[in-house]
Design a protein around this motif. Structure first.
Motif, PDB file in Angstrom:
ATOM      1  N   ALA A  38       0.823  -1.209   0.000  1.00 16.59           N
ATOM      2  CA  ALA A  38       0.000   0.000   0.000  1.00 16.59           C
ATOM      3  C   ALA A  38       0.856   1.257   0.000  1.00 16.59           C
ATOM      4  N   ASN A  39       2.050   1.182   0.598  1.00 17.82           N
ATOM      5  CA  ASN A  39       2.914   2.358   0.666  1.00 17.82           C
ATOM      6  C   ASN A  39       3.638   2.648  -0.645  1.00 17.82           C
ATOM      7  N   ILE A  40       3.663   1.659  -1.532  1.00 21.71           N
ATOM      8  CA  ILE A  40       4.438   1.836  -2.765  1.00 21.71           C
ATOM      9  C   ILE A  40       3.564   1.543  -3.979  1.00 21.71           C
ATOM     10  N   ALA A  41       2.284   1.860  -3.833  1.00 22.64           N
ATOM     11  CA  ALA A  41       1.321   1.518  -4.891  1.00 22.64           C
ATOM     12  C   ALA A  41       1.708   2.150  -6.226  1.00 22.64           C
ATOM     13  N   GLN A  42       2.438   3.285  -6.171  1.00 22.63           N
ATOM     14  CA  GLN A  42       2.773   3.998  -7.415  1.00 22.63           C
ATOM     15  C   GLN A  42       3.970   3.372  -8.112  1.00 22.63           C
ATOM     16  N   LEU A  43       4.668   2.472  -7.438  1.00 22.74           N
ATOM     17  CA  LEU A  43       5.921   1.940  -7.996  1.00 22.74           C
ATOM     18  C   LEU A  43       5.682   0.776  -8.956  1.00 22.74           C
ATOM     19  N   ALA A  44       6.520   0.728  -9.984  1.00 27.44           N
ATOM     20  CA  ALA A  44       6.463  -0.394 -10.921  1.00 27.44           C
ATOM     21  C   ALA A  44       6.970  -1.656 -10.238  1.00 27.44           C
ATOM     22  N   ASN A  45       6.691  -2.793 -10.857  1.00 29.07           N
ATOM     23  CA  ASN A  45       7.183  -4.056 -10.324  1.00 29.07           C
ATOM     24  C   ASN A  45       8.691  -4.155 -10.499  1.00 29.07           C
ATOM     25  N   CYS A  46       9.273  -5.186  -9.894  1.00 29.49           N
ATOM     26  CA  CYS A  46      10.726  -5.346  -9.897  1.00 29.49           C
ATOM     27  C   CYS A  46      11.227  -5.567 -11.332  1.00 29.49           C
ATOM     28  N   PRO A  47      12.224  -4.792 -11.777  1.00 30.12           N
ATOM     29  CA  PRO A  47      12.751  -4.991 -13.131  1.00 30.12           C
ATOM     30  C   PRO A  47      13.363  -6.393 -13.288  1.00 30.12           C
ATOM     31  N   GLY A  48      13.429  -6.821 -14.521  1.00 33.08           N
ATOM     32  CA  GLY A  48      14.067  -8.118 -14.799  1.00 33.08           C
ATOM     33  C   GLY A  48      13.082  -9.211 -15.124  1.00 33.08           C
ATOM     34  N   GLY A  49      11.793  -8.935 -14.863  1.00 25.84           N
ATOM     35  CA  GLY A  49      10.782  -9.955 -15.138  1.00 25.84           C
ATOM     36  C   GLY A  49      10.138  -9.753 -16.503  1.00 25.84           C
ATOM     37  N   LEU A  50       9.096 -10.524 -16.733  1.00 26.18           N
ATOM     38  CA  LEU A  50       8.360 -10.370 -17.981  1.00 26.18           C
ATOM     39  C   LEU A  50       7.156  -9.467 -17.707  1.00 26.18           C
ATOM     40  N   PRO A  51       6.880  -8.531 -18.616  1.00 23.52           N
ATOM     41  CA  PRO A  51       5.757  -7.610 -18.390  1.00 23.52           C
ATOM     42  C   PRO A  51       4.457  -8.377 -18.092  1.00 23.52           C
ATOM     43  N   GLY A  52       3.803  -7.971 -17.021  1.00 25.14           N
ATOM     44  CA  GLY A  52       2.542  -8.609 -16.654  1.00 25.14           C
ATOM     45  C   GLY A  52       2.714  -9.830 -15.765  1.00 25.14           C
ATOM     46  N   LEU A  53       3.953 -10.369 -15.737  1.00 22.75           N
ATOM     47  CA  LEU A  53       4.204 -11.546 -14.902  1.00 22.75           C
ATOM     48  C   LEU A  53       5.307 -11.251 -13.890  1.00 22.75           C
ATOM     49  N   ASP A  54       5.622  -9.960 -13.755  1.00 21.80           N
ATOM     50  CA  ASP A  54       6.779  -9.620 -12.928  1.00 21.80           C
ATOM     51  C   ASP A  54       6.416  -9.533 -11.454  1.00 21.80           C
ATOM     52  N   GLN A  55       7.455  -9.646 -10.632  1.00 19.86           N
ATOM     53  CA  GLN A  55       7.245  -9.707  -9.185  1.00 19.86           C
ATOM     54  C   GLN A  55       7.107  -8.297  -8.622  1.00 19.86           C
ATOM     55  N   PRO A  56       6.043  -8.039  -7.852  1.00 18.32           N
ATOM     56  CA  PRO A  56       5.959  -6.739  -7.183  1.00 18.32           C
ATOM     57  C   PRO A  56       7.099  -6.618  -6.166  1.00 18.32           C
ATOM     58  N   LEU A  57       7.497  -5.402  -5.854  1.00 20.33           N
ATOM     59  CA  LEU A  57       8.531  -5.236  -4.825  1.00 20.33           C
ATOM     60  C   LEU A  57       8.053  -5.835  -3.508  1.00 20.33           C
TER      61      LEU A  57
END
Lengths: 770, 273
Positions: free
Chosen positions: A68-87
């Motif tokens: 909830a504190n980082i809702a604006q942040l993108a997911n962790c780089p290095g993954g596949l778009p749409g299947l990537d790991q949230p921070l």
């Protein structure tokens, strides 16, 4: 005397063995705070709620963050778009160990206490913890966007049905390449300090510029004020080229609270949160004639990607299938692969990354052919080797254009050390004696693809480019500092680069330093992975040193009033060939190189600085022949390695001590995979080997001595002739060990045993044969 | 890996330790070598409010001859037991088993008393204590109690030591010039045994099994058979009596029982040499 090829002691060691190394965890800037994760205990669950109130109330706690504190942040780089790991997991957790919340406190103990006060309310979902479960009809789907659990399927171009139907003989194996946890001695550690002058991130990482570029892009900040430092790093084995949430979380938390934030992974976390390796299943078939000549090979690789497919992980089956034919001339090769997600730790590179899996399967198949035809396994190899006059050799894969090799030569050299005929007699004798331990002899003629390298090769994994940088800077006293974009974490690069530069520059080894790992110091860089540090980066050091030397000769010639072509160097003294009595020392050449009045016409100060972005035209292809001899205790099933004979062809050897060290370490990890290590999950996705009591990393006392030999087929893609040797042992050892075990049990009809070969597996086979 | 908060006090004598145990009650734990306790604390599986450090009680670190016994102070390090000439002469099984615990770093920190009171069925030294017929000396506010090894181990990680008590010494009857053997089956040299067999021959024989029950296990039927001079086949027939072996990644019940027979047979071959 040439230093390339000399057994020089490592420059790195005096600091490291006296406890004066400096790792990220040793850094303690003023006001440093500590971050601790709350990690998922569920393999697959919805997060109903997270109660952080008690944690926030604990004195010393500075921040508690959930998604909830980082809702604006993108997911962790290095993954596949749409299947990537949230921070941090958003509404769903998908593997045990996934980060759910973080706490920052004034010290690590308070942070850990606070993390324990956080209550996560999970609603468990069914989990799929194996490939078969994930692919079963009706299996729960991890990522709805996929509609199933297959991320990507590459079918056969031609399944070779006619070739197999017409072949005199065929054989097949289903092979599990066991999931391993990289377990470097230093886990993931990072320290972020985001102040007014920018962001500095110290990280135990293998590719600092790659991380710098990525983190700047992620936060939308300029690279000039974003600095990544990888100081001493305690091993990586490929696991430290992956972007992990802690890099981005510590950075942002540091900005938020205005203090440095450090995260040091615990050993327990490292086993479940650091990305895993291997985790493939193979369906392999060979067609061959009655003399053991291979007619066709068909391989399907199913790669377990874990919960969040990773760019590197997606590349693993590509590398495996590219190297599927090993060092053999196989007329027809059909490959297919499938990437599947499961509720387990994500999978990516681990020492060898895709190539150990390839060599293991083809070498198991060679022994299966020997078993089926009655032709000796050594002879089957000889009959199928690509001959020395067939290079360059185009394989079934556009990735793998073999440029050199001498596979029969390596096997010949190996057999000089192994008394094969005597061992076979001894094996037969022991089979007749029920009290004797069974003897097994296993061979592996292995080949891998390394020296990542050629343009496009690393770009495919998200890197900026595939060159490696080298900068040689002569100091006014004639000593030299080399800056490299390679980022050593145990390889001894500081030593080997100084050896290469010493030969090219004519400067004493003790007056050459090598700096690495700091984006504020090293111009640009790619990193250390894929056995590329010497084959690409070392070649760059040679090129840059050579350019500097040419300019130094021009200055010396000017001072000696001679022609540069006639200048030679000995003991750091330049002189005209044949007249050593009149010389000018390096220190004087260096000093005057900074003084415009002393320079030859047209030359400017700074002429003894050279920066090179070294490119190479092809990958390198290290190869070798290994033989393992095992004894099996018939009563307990215990396997004991009696001898391990290792012949490597890594091309030119820069430092034999370091090559032996790399081979010993790689073979140790190969033996570990073959006999000890297996990251296991129960069907609900709970790791069963989540401590080092259960996940068995062998120690020195569990490993044999090694008999090492070498042949040298120089790498044609660089002038050094070096191919790289960092991953060789982990590619060659597993098939040698398992072939030996299967050989010991072959009289019982055993065709294959999956790794790790544990005592209970062998005992069950022996009991079953009674 | 990061223990919960705890208080730390140092005991200067046995009496002081008993006083501190009474003062801090059930929430306190004694800290000796720490090689069983600290890992459990780091995993937060054990969260004592107070650690009473007894390592500085010099009076509990000794090895001495006392008539027909060798007495070892509870705080004697494994390494000292392993290297003691006295122990090697009169209790070669105990000296050898002490040298089989963990790795050299562990043996230089861990204590014999700490290993025994932890009561881990997979540990080496409890089996040696059982096979040699040792007696534990326990002291509390009500004085001293002497407990035979076979009555000492109650259940998984549970011994006869009561709250407020401290193990001070272990009395081993001498087994001078008698055959002995310790067979330990492991996958890695420094692991806990998958199965272990401690065998003491001579006038007071005994055989004890490691990791074959919920507690360190004296194989009573087998020990009695050995005392009667039974044939090895008869001993093997009863070696698994009353065992309750665990199942884990390394072994099934069946495999453990098989290993117990194999290792017992090997122990006999070694001990009879």
């Amino acid at each position: 005397m040439s230093l390339v090829g000399a057994r020089v002691l490592r420059k790195e060691d005096p600091n490291l063995i006296t406890g004066n190394g400096q790792y990220v965890d040793d850094l303690q800037p003023a006001g440093c705070t500590s971050m601790v994760f709350v990690r998922s205990t569920e393999a697959h669950a919805k997060i109903r709620s997270i109660d952080t109130a008690e944690a926030l109330a604990l004195p010393g706690v500075l921040a508690v963050w959930t998604s909830a504190n980082i809702a604006q942040l993108a997911n962790c780089p290095g993954g596949l778009p749409g299947l990537d790991q949230p921070l941090l997991a958003k509404d769903v957790v998908r593997f045990v160990g996934e980060g759910v919340a973080v706490v920052v406190a004034t010290d690590r103990y308070i942070a850990a206490d606070a993390a324990e006060l956080i209550v996560v309310d999970y609603e468990p979902l069914p989990a799929v913890a194996s490939l078969s479960a994930a692919m079963a009809p009706g299996a729960v789907v991890l990522h709805e966007v996929l509609g199933g659990n297959t991320v990507h399927f590459q079918d056969f171009e031609n399944p070779l049905d006619e070739v197999f139907a017409a072949a005199p003989r065929t054989a097949s194996l289903h092979i599990v390449n066991n999931r391993c946890a990289p377990t470097p001695i230093e886990p993931n550690v990072c320290l972020a300090d985001w102040g007014r002058s920018g962001l500095t991130l110290w990280a135990a990482f293998q590719a600092p510029h790659h991380l710098r570029n990525t983190i700047a892009q992620y936060f939308g900040i300029p690279q000039d004020s974003t600095r990544v430092v990888a100081p001493d790093v305690g091993g990586g084995f490929g696991a430290k080229i992956n972007f992990v949430p802690e890099f981005f979380l510590t950075a942002l938390l540091s900005k938020e609270i205005g203090k440095p934030v450090k995260y040091t992974q615990t050993r327990s976390e490292c086993l479940v949160a650091m990305l895993h390796g291997r985790a493939q299943e193979h369906d392999a078939s060979v067609a061959f004639d009655n003399d053991g000549r291979i007619l066709a090979l068909k391989l399907t690789v199913t790669q377990d990607q874990g919960a969040y497919p990773n760019g590197t992980g997606m590349g693993l089956p590509v590398l495996t299938t590219a190297m599927a034919a090993g060092c053999y001339r196989i007329p027809a090769v059909a490959i297919s692969w499938r990437n599947v997600v499961t509720n387990t730790t994500p999978v990516a590179a681990y020492r060898g990354a895709g190539r150990p899996e390839a060599s293991y399967t083809i070498e198991r198949l060679i022994d299966l052919i020997a078993d089926e035809t009655g032709v000796d396994p050594v002879e089957v190899r000889r009959r199928n080797f690509i001959p020395v006059d067939a290079f360059p050799y185009a394989t079934h894969s556009p990735l793998a254009m073999y440029d050199s090799g001498n596979f029969a030569g390596a096997l010949d050299e190996l057999l000089k050390h192994v008394n094969y005929e005597e061992l076979k007699k001894e094996q037969e004798k022991r089979r007749q004696d029920p009290a004797a331990k069974l003897l097994g002899i296993g061979f592996a003629s292995w080949l891998e693809i390394a020296g990542f390298g050629p343009p496009g090769s690393l770009e495919a994994f998200g890197h900026l480019a595939s060159w490696e940088s080298a900068q040689v800077r002569i100091q006014p006293d004639g000593s030299a500092i080399i800056f490299t974009g390679a980022s050593p974490h145990g390889q001894g690069t500081v030593t080997t680069y100084a050896q290469i530069a010493a030969d090219e520059l004519g400067i004493d080894f003790d007056r050459i330093s090598v700096k690495h790992g700091d984006t504020a110091v090293v111009p640009q860089g790619i990193g250390t992975m894929g056995s590329r540090a010497v084959a690409v980066g070392g070649e760059g050091v040679k090129t840059a040193s050579g350019r500097v030397y040419e300019n130094a000769k021009r200055i010396a010639a000017h001072l000696l009033e001679a022609s540069a072509e006639d200048i030679v160097i000995e003991d750091e003294k330049f002189f005209v060939k044949g007249t050593p009595a009149r010389s000018v020392p390096w220190s004087e050449v260096a000093w005057k190189s900074f003084q415009p009045l002393e320079l030859p016409g047209g030359m400017e100060p700074g002429a003894l600085d050279s920066t090179v972005f070294q490119q190479v035209p092809n990958f390198s292809f290290p190869s070798g022949a290994y033989c393992c001899v095992v004894e099996i205790d018939r009563e307990t099933g215990a396997v004991n390695i009696v001898n391990m004979y290792l012949v490597d062809d890594c091309g030119t050897v820069i430092n034999p001590l370091l090559v032996e060290g790399q081979v010993h370490g790689g073979v140790a990890q190969g033996i570990a995979q073959a006999l000890y290590e297996h990251m296991l999950y129960d069907p609900s996705g709970v790791p069963r080997t989540s401590t080092l009591m259960d996940y068995l990393v062998p120690a020195a006392s569990d490993l044999p001595g090694y008999i090492t030999g070498r042949i040298n087929t120089p790498n044609p893609s660089n002038t050094l002739g070096a191919k790289g040797v960092g991953e060789s042992g982990s590619v060659g050892a597993p098939p040698a060990v398992v072939n030996a075990v299967v050989d010991a049990l072959s009289h019982l009809g055993v065709k294959h045993i999956d790794m790790p070969v544990t005592p209970i597996k062998v005992w069950n086979i022996l009991e079953g044969a009674k | 890996m990061i223990p919960a908060q705890f208080d730390y006090v140092e005991a200067t004598s046995v009496a002081d330790a008993i006083r501190l145990l009474a003062e801090h009650g059930d929430e306190a734990k004694l800290l000796a070598g720490g090689h069983s306790l600290i890992p459990l604390m780091k995993l937060r599986l054990v969260t004592p409010a107070t650690l009473i450090d007894v390592t500085h009680i010099k009076e509990l670190s000794y090895i001495k001859e006392d008539g027909n016994n060798i007495v070892i102070g509870a705080l004697t390090r494994h390494r000292d037991v392993e290297l003691s000439e006295l122990v090697k002469k009169h209790l070669p099984l105990v000296a050898h088993v002490a040298g089989e615990v963990g790795d050299p770093q562990v043996r230089n920190r861990g204590t014999i008393g700490g290993s025994l009171v932890h009561g881990d069925p997979a540990a080496d030294l409890p089996a040696a204590a059982l096979a040699t017929g040792a007696t534990m000396v326990v002291v509390g506010q009500n004085g001293e109690r002497r407990i035979a090894a076979q009555d000492f181990f109650i259940d998984f990680l549970e011994t006869a030591v009561q709250p407020g008590e401290i193990l001070t010494a272990i009395e081993f009857p001498k087994h001078t010039n008698a055959g002995w053997a310790y067979e330990k089956f492991v996958r890695r040299a420094m692991d806990y045994a998958i199965v272990g067999v401690a065998l003491q021959l001579g006038s007071q024989p005994g055989v004890a099994l490691v990791n074959m029950s919920n507690k360190p296990h004296l194989a009573e039927s087998a020990s009695q058979a050995i005392a009667k001079g039974a044939a090895i086949s008869d001993v093997l027939a009863v070696i698994n009596n009353n065992t309750n072996p665990p199942e884990d990644l390394n072994a099934t019940v069946e495999y453990r029982q098989h290993l117990a027979r194999v290792l017992t047979q090997r122990a006999f071959a070694t001990a009879s040499k």
